[in-house]
Design a protein around this motif. Sequence first.
Motif, PDB file in Angstrom:
ATOM      1  N   LEU A 180      -1.260 -13.167  -1.005  1.00 25.45           N
ATOM      2  CA  LEU A 180      -1.979 -11.930  -0.733  1.00 25.45           C
ATOM      3  C   LEU A 180      -1.785 -11.621   0.746  1.00 25.45           C
ATOM      4  CD1 LEU A 180      -3.840  -9.765  -1.962  1.00 25.45           C
ATOM      5  CD2 LEU A 180      -5.778 -11.103  -1.137  1.00 25.45           C
ATOM      6  N   SER A 181      -0.992 -10.602   1.048  1.00 24.44           N
ATOM      7  CA  SER A 181      -0.591 -10.311   2.422  1.00 24.44           C
ATOM      8  C   SER A 181      -1.331  -9.097   2.966  1.00 24.44           C
ATOM      9  CB  SER A 181       0.920 -10.048   2.473  1.00 24.44           C
ATOM     10  OG  SER A 181       1.211  -8.792   1.864  1.00 24.44           O
ATOM     11  N   PRO A 182      -1.288  -8.900   4.285  1.00 28.61           N
ATOM     12  CA  PRO A 182      -1.888  -7.684   4.855  1.00 28.61           C
ATOM     13  C   PRO A 182      -1.323  -6.407   4.247  1.00 28.61           C
ATOM     14  CG  PRO A 182      -1.472  -9.279   6.582  1.00 28.61           C
ATOM     15  CD  PRO A 182      -0.846  -9.839   5.342  1.00 28.61           C
ATOM     16  N   ASP A 183      -0.033  -6.358   3.948  1.00 33.42           N
ATOM     17  CA  ASP A 183       0.544  -5.167   3.336  1.00 33.42           C
ATOM     18  C   ASP A 183      -0.075  -4.883   1.972  1.00 33.42           C
ATOM     19  OD1 ASP A 183       2.214  -4.695   5.467  1.00 33.42           O
ATOM     20  OD2 ASP A 183       3.983  -5.603   4.540  1.00 33.42           O
ATOM     21  N   ASP A 184      -0.370  -5.945   1.211  1.00 32.81           N
ATOM     22  CA  ASP A 184      -0.982  -5.766  -0.104  1.00 32.81           C
ATOM     23  C   ASP A 184      -2.334  -5.083   0.005  1.00 32.81           C
ATOM     24  OD1 ASP A 184       1.129  -7.101  -1.410  1.00 32.81           O
ATOM     25  OD2 ASP A 184       0.183  -9.059  -1.107  1.00 32.81           O
ATOM     26  N   VAL A 185      -3.097  -5.450   1.013  1.00 37.57           N
ATOM     27  CA  VAL A 185      -4.446  -4.899   1.172  1.00 37.57           C
ATOM     28  C   VAL A 185      -4.404  -3.521   1.828  1.00 37.57           C
ATOM     29  CG1 VAL A 185      -6.682  -5.254   2.306  1.00 37.57           C
ATOM     30  CG2 VAL A 185      -5.509  -7.184   1.221  1.00 37.57           C
ATOM     31  N   ARG A 186      -3.502  -3.318   2.796  1.00 36.37           N
ATOM     32  CA  ARG A 186      -3.447  -2.039   3.500  1.00 36.37           C
ATOM     33  C   ARG A 186      -2.989  -0.910   2.589  1.00 36.37           C
ATOM     34  NH1 ARG A 186      -0.081  -3.284   6.810  1.00 36.37           N
ATOM     35  NH2 ARG A 186       1.677  -2.101   6.040  1.00 36.37           N
ATOM     36  N   GLY A 187      -2.031  -1.185   1.705  1.00 38.08           N
ATOM     37  CA  GLY A 187      -1.542  -0.147   0.809  1.00 38.08           C
ATOM     38  C   GLY A 187      -0.975   1.037   1.569  1.00 38.08           C
ATOM     39  N   ASP A 188      -1.442   2.239   1.243  1.00 42.12           N
ATOM     40  CA  ASP A 188      -0.928   3.459   1.865  1.00 42.12           C
ATOM     41  C   ASP A 188      -1.722   3.895   3.093  1.00 42.12           C
ATOM     42  OD1 ASP A 188       1.056   3.671  -0.082  1.00 42.12           O
ATOM     43  OD2 ASP A 188      -0.252   4.797  -1.438  1.00 42.12           O
ATOM     44  N   HIS A 189      -2.697   3.098   3.497  1.00 50.45           N
ATOM     45  CA  HIS A 189      -3.516   3.473   4.655  1.00 50.45           C
ATOM     46  C   HIS A 189      -2.745   3.247   5.953  1.00 50.45           C
ATOM     47  CE1 HIS A 189      -7.343   4.284   2.616  1.00 50.45           C
ATOM     48  NE2 HIS A 189      -6.956   3.351   1.758  1.00 50.45           N
ATOM     49  N   ASP A 190      -3.150   3.951   6.990  1.00 48.62           N
ATOM     50  CA  ASP A 190      -2.492   3.807   8.285  1.00 48.62           C
ATOM     51  C   ASP A 190      -2.776   2.450   8.917  1.00 48.62           C
ATOM     52  OD1 ASP A 190      -1.404   6.355   8.136  1.00 48.62           O
ATOM     53  OD2 ASP A 190      -3.101   7.285   9.180  1.00 48.62           O
ATOM     54  N   THR A 191      -3.990   1.936   8.725  1.00 50.61           N
ATOM     55  CA  THR A 191      -4.351   0.651   9.318  1.00 50.61           C
ATOM     56  C   THR A 191      -5.007  -0.246   8.280  1.00 50.61           C
ATOM     57  OG1 THR A 191      -6.601   1.234  10.021  1.00 50.61           O
ATOM     58  CG2 THR A 191      -4.784   1.803  11.521  1.00 50.61           C
ATOM     59  N   LEU A 192      -4.996  -1.526   8.590  1.00 54.59           N
ATOM     60  CA  LEU A 192      -5.641  -2.502   7.716  1.00 54.59           C
ATOM     61  C   LEU A 192      -7.150  -2.287   7.707  1.00 54.59           C
ATOM     62  CD1 LEU A 192      -5.071  -4.920   5.904  1.00 54.59           C
ATOM     63  CD2 LEU A 192      -5.095  -6.375   7.945  1.00 54.59           C
ATOM     64  N   GLU A 193      -7.713  -1.991   8.882  1.00 52.75           N
ATOM     65  CA  GLU A 193      -9.160  -1.755   8.931  1.00 52.75           C
ATOM     66  C   GLU A 193      -9.555  -0.574   8.063  1.00 52.75           C
ATOM     67  OE1 GLU A 193     -12.555  -1.873  12.270  1.00 52.75           O
ATOM     68  OE2 GLU A 193     -11.094  -0.269  12.574  1.00 52.75           O
ATOM     69  N   GLU A 194      -8.816   0.488   8.140  1.00 50.96           N
ATOM     70  CA  GLU A 194      -9.122   1.672   7.330  1.00 50.96           C
ATOM     71  C   GLU A 194      -9.127   1.320   5.846  1.00 50.96           C
ATOM     72  OE1 GLU A 194      -6.488   5.453   6.157  1.00 50.96           O
ATOM     73  OE2 GLU A 194      -7.012   5.396   8.293  1.00 50.96           O
ATOM     74  N   ALA A 195      -8.199   0.481   5.441  1.00 50.41           N
ATOM     75  CA  ALA A 195      -8.099   0.100   4.029  1.00 50.41           C
ATOM     76  C   ALA A 195      -9.320  -0.681   3.560  1.00 50.41           C
ATOM     77  CB  ALA A 195      -6.829  -0.721   3.796  1.00 50.41           C
ATOM     78  N   VAL A 196      -9.743  -1.694   4.331  1.00 49.12           N
ATOM     79  CA  VAL A 196     -10.849  -2.527   3.860  1.00 49.12           C
ATOM     80  C   VAL A 196     -12.185  -1.794   3.947  1.00 49.12           C
ATOM     81  CG1 VAL A 196      -9.651  -4.686   4.391  1.00 49.12           C
ATOM     82  CG2 VAL A 196     -11.193  -3.692   6.096  1.00 49.12           C
ATOM     83  N   LEU A 197     -12.303  -0.838   4.882  1.00 48.88           N
ATOM     84  CA  LEU A 197     -13.564  -0.112   5.014  1.00 48.88           C
ATOM     85  C   LEU A 197     -13.666   1.053   4.037  1.00 48.88           C
ATOM     86  CD1 LEU A 197     -14.168  -0.008   8.876  1.00 48.88           C
ATOM     87  CD2 LEU A 197     -14.869  -1.734   7.194  1.00 48.88           C
ATOM     88  N   SER A 198     -12.554   1.489   3.484  1.00 52.33           N
ATOM     89  CA  SER A 198     -12.598   2.615   2.542  1.00 52.33           C
ATOM     90  C   SER A 198     -12.331   2.150   1.111  1.00 52.33           C
ATOM     91  CB  SER A 198     -11.608   3.705   2.950  1.00 52.33           C
ATOM     92  OG  SER A 198     -10.293   3.180   3.058  1.00 52.33           O
ATOM     93  N   ASP A 199     -11.156   1.634   0.845  1.00 48.78           N
ATOM     94  CA  ASP A 199     -10.825   1.182  -0.509  1.00 48.78           C
ATOM     95  C   ASP A 199     -11.411  -0.185  -0.828  1.00 48.78           C
ATOM     96  OD1 ASP A 199      -9.432   3.498  -0.742  1.00 48.78           O
ATOM     97  OD2 ASP A 199      -7.435   2.590  -0.711  1.00 48.78           O
ATOM     98  N   GLY A 200     -11.552  -1.034   0.180  1.00 48.85           N
ATOM     99  CA  GLY A 200     -12.072  -2.379  -0.049  1.00 48.85           C
ATOM    100  C   GLY A 200     -10.991  -3.381  -0.400  1.00 48.85           C
ATOM    101  N   TRP A 201     -11.412  -4.617  -0.576  1.00 50.53           N
ATOM    102  CA  TRP A 201     -10.509  -5.706  -0.922  1.00 50.53           C
ATOM    103  C   TRP A 201     -10.157  -5.668  -2.408  1.00 50.53           C
ATOM    104  CZ3 TRP A 201      -8.638  -9.342   2.620  1.00 50.53           C
ATOM    105  CH2 TRP A 201      -9.154  -9.237   3.919  1.00 50.53           C
ATOM    106  N   PRO A 202      -9.080  -6.347  -2.812  1.00 49.92           N
ATOM    107  CA  PRO A 202      -8.704  -6.344  -4.230  1.00 49.92           C
ATOM    108  C   PRO A 202      -9.794  -6.931  -5.123  1.00 49.92           C
ATOM    109  CG  PRO A 202      -6.907  -7.193  -2.860  1.00 49.92           C
ATOM    110  CD  PRO A 202      -8.111  -7.082  -1.968  1.00 49.92           C
TER     111      PRO A 202
END
Length: 344
Positions: A180-202
Motif C-alpha cells: 500500500l503506497s502513497p500513490d495508492d492513497v493519493r489517487g487523483d488528488h494533488d497532495t497526499l494530505e488532500e486525499a486522506v482529509l477528503s476521500d480518506g484511507w482505503p
Amino acid sequence: MKLFLRRIACAAIALAIPAFAEAPDPLPDEQFPDTLRMNQIQVIGTHNSYHQRPPEERLKMVIAITKEARGWDYSHAPLDVQLDRGVRSFEIDLHDLEGVWQVFHVPGFDEGTSCRIFTDCLETVRAWSEAHPRHVPIVILLEIKEDMARMDHRIKMPDAAAMDRMDADIRSVFSEEQLLSPDDVRGDHDTLEEAVLSDGWPTLADARGKVLFELHSRGEPRDLYLAGRPSAEGRAIFPRSKPGDPDAAFMVRDNPQSKDTPELVRRGYVVRTRADSGLGRDRSLEAMVNRRDAGMAGGAQYVHTDFPPGEAHPEHGYVLLFPGKEVMRVNPVNGPAALVTENE
C-alpha cells in the motif's frame, strides 16, 4: 463487537483428512466488516520489533556506564510469531552498513536481532502475509539510525542513493499488489494530505493482505526521500509528517497522553503512539497501565509497546491488550458508533 475466537476442530471423518489435523484459528482481523476504513481500527505494534537481549555480562557492563541500557533488557519473538499473536505493526531500526541496510539497535553494544538483513525481515513478513491474506494492513516503521555513524565508521550517513536502495529493497520483496503506497492513497488528488482529509484511507476490503511502510526518521533522511516528490510520488514509503505538509498522512505522537491525538484521528490522519513511552524510572504497574489506557483512548491507530501479547513484563505481568484481552478493536475515536459500543 466481541471476538469469539475459539479453536475449531476439523471434521476429520467428513473431510477424509487425518484425525489429528485441525483448522487454524480464525484471524482476529475477521471481526471487522470490510466496509470499515483501515484508519478506523486500533492495533498493537512493537517497539524495536527485532530486538534480542544482549548477553548478560555485556548488559551489566553497559548498565554500569549508562542507566539507559536497562531498557535493552528484553527480547521480542520473531516477527512471524508476533504476527501470530496479533501484532500488526513493527518498528525496525536501519543502518547503512557496507552497502546493505542492516537491522539492529546500537553497534557493538546492542546488536541482537531476530533478522539482521532488512530484506530477510521483509521476507518473514511477506511469507506470513501470503499465508493469511485476510489480515488487516501490517504497518512497518523504518528508523534510520544515522547518528550511529559516529560510533562505527562502517555505518554510512544516508544519501539519495541509499534512500533509493531502501525503496528497491521493499519492492524486491513485495509486489505492487501487496504494497500500500502513497500513490495508492493519493489517487487523483494533488497532495497526499488532500486525499486522506477528503476521500480518506482505503476500506478494509481494499487493504486486507497489504503492507504499509512509514519513514520514521525526520530531518535529512526525510528531505532526501522527498526531494522532488513533495507527496512521496512514486515512493514505497509514507514519510512521517505534520499537518499542512503535502505528504501529511502519517503522524507520530510518542507520548500516549498527547492532547492533539484525538483531533488528528478525527480529521483523517493515521497516528502512531507508544503506550510505554515517557515512563522514566517509574515502571510500576499503575504507571504503565495509566499510559497504556491514555494511548488507547486517544485513538492512535498503532499503539506500540515493549510488552506485546506473549511478552509480559517479567516483574508485574503488564502486557498491552485492549479491553477484553483483545489484540485489536474498532477505533473508539473515529469508528462507527454502533461498532465501538459493541467492541467495548
